[in-house]
Design an enzyme around this catalytic site. Structure first.
Site: not given
Length: 337
Positions: A238-240
């Site tokens: 997922a993001h980051n």
């Protein structure tokens, strides 16, 4: 088909050779199925039963296993690692010639090494950079401003969005999607409002990304995958998320947003990690487990209820839901005592 002398192979894998140094090997196979022209290995004790009857021309083996084998042997400390090294000699993947296929669609501002191979129907956006000796397979798209380092191999039907940086010697298998939007939405009273994902993805050197794996771009900063990381098929990042060097994550696993995973971790298949956690270096998470809190001490971690007959499982599930009540009653009894 290429063939190699045992002397050549021994030098390639830094093994001690026991037997005929000029014996020719033309392939690899299992202990059970290898023939006299093939090399095999014994790494798992479960397969020791086949050692006495193997027809292999030679066996990669540890010193402790020599007492049970009298044929040609390549003696090493780690037979499985030696097998990995020797497999490169017999790789049958086709060699792709440098050049750009006539059906490729390439922006005028793209920079492509003369030694790169660009396959049919590839689409390269504005200011894309393709390094030396890269291979980009058919139907792959690479978005504006993305960069491939040298010796990358991108298989067919890969989608690399804009603003993605991929280090040298990285392999991306078919169906992978790198740089799609992270799952960011703000909820109002009656609908979801999209949070535009403004970061990118930075992938290090010698990374391998399995088929149909997805790595989302960051919401603000970048999603970062460090050098030497390996992802199996159908992994979701997922993001980051930040994944440290040499970490391995097996198939159907998922890591939620903004989680930091340390170096040299191993996550078995169907592992789940909740968001905004920190997993320290040298953590192993067993298959099917879910990490719902940060881990600060190296070691092996597990969760979940063991597989059992459904009827028994249902009874155990009922008891599990009663654990808090039982604990409170036990505490109350202990206080009375």
């Amino acid at each position: 088909m290429p063939s190699y002398s045992l002397d050549y192979i021994a030098k390639h894998i830094e093994a001690e050779l026991v037997g005929d140094s000029q014996y020719k090997i033309s392939g690899l196979n299992t202990l059970e199925k290898a023939d006299s022209a093939e090399l095999t290995f014994l790494a798992n004790p479960l397969y020791k039963q086949f050692l006495s009857c193997t027809k292999a021309g030679a066996v990669i083996i540890s010193r402790s296993g020599l007492s049970d084998y009298s044929g040609n042997a390549l003696v090493v400390d780690s037979p499985y690692l030696a097998y990995a090294l020797v497999s490169a000699l017999f790789n049958k993947a086709p060699i792709v010639a440098a050049g750009i296929h006539q059906t490729a669609v390439i922006a005028a501002s793209a920079k492509i090494s003369k030694t790169a191979a660009i396959g049919p129907n590839v689409v390269l956006g504005e200011n894309v950079t393709i390094g030396a000796n890269c291979q980009v397979g058919a139907n792959t798209t690479i978005g504006d401003g993305s960069i491939l380092g040298d010796y990358c191999k991108i298989y067919s039907n890969v989608s690399i969005y804009h603003g993605v940086t991929i280090g040298s010697e990285t392999i991306v298998h078919s169906g992978a999607v790198i740089g799609a939007d992270g799952f960011g939405f703000a909820r109002s009273s009656n609908h979801w409002t999209k949070i535009h994902q403004l970061g990118g993805v930075v992938i290090g050197k010698r990374v391998e990304i399995g088929a149909c794996t997805t790595i989302d771009r960051g919401a603000l900063g970048d999603t970062v995958i460090e050098d030497g990381v390996i992802f199996d098929n159908h992994v979701q990042i997922a993001h980051n998320v930040y994944v440290g060097e040499n970490t391995a994550i097996a198939g159907c696993s998922g890591i939620s947003g903004s989680t930091v995973v340390g170096k040299n971790c191993i996550f078995a298949g169907q592992t789940g990690v909740s968001g905004h956690l920190k997993i320290c270096d040298n953590v192993q998470i067993t298959g099917g487990s879910i990490a719902r809190q940060s881990i600060s001490e190296p070691g092996s971690y597990s969760s979940g209820i063991m597989l059992t007959h459904t009827k028994k499982w249902k009874k155990n599930a009922v008891r599990f839901n009663e654990l808090n009540d039982l604990a409170q009653r036990l505490n109350a009894l202990e206080k009375k005592i």
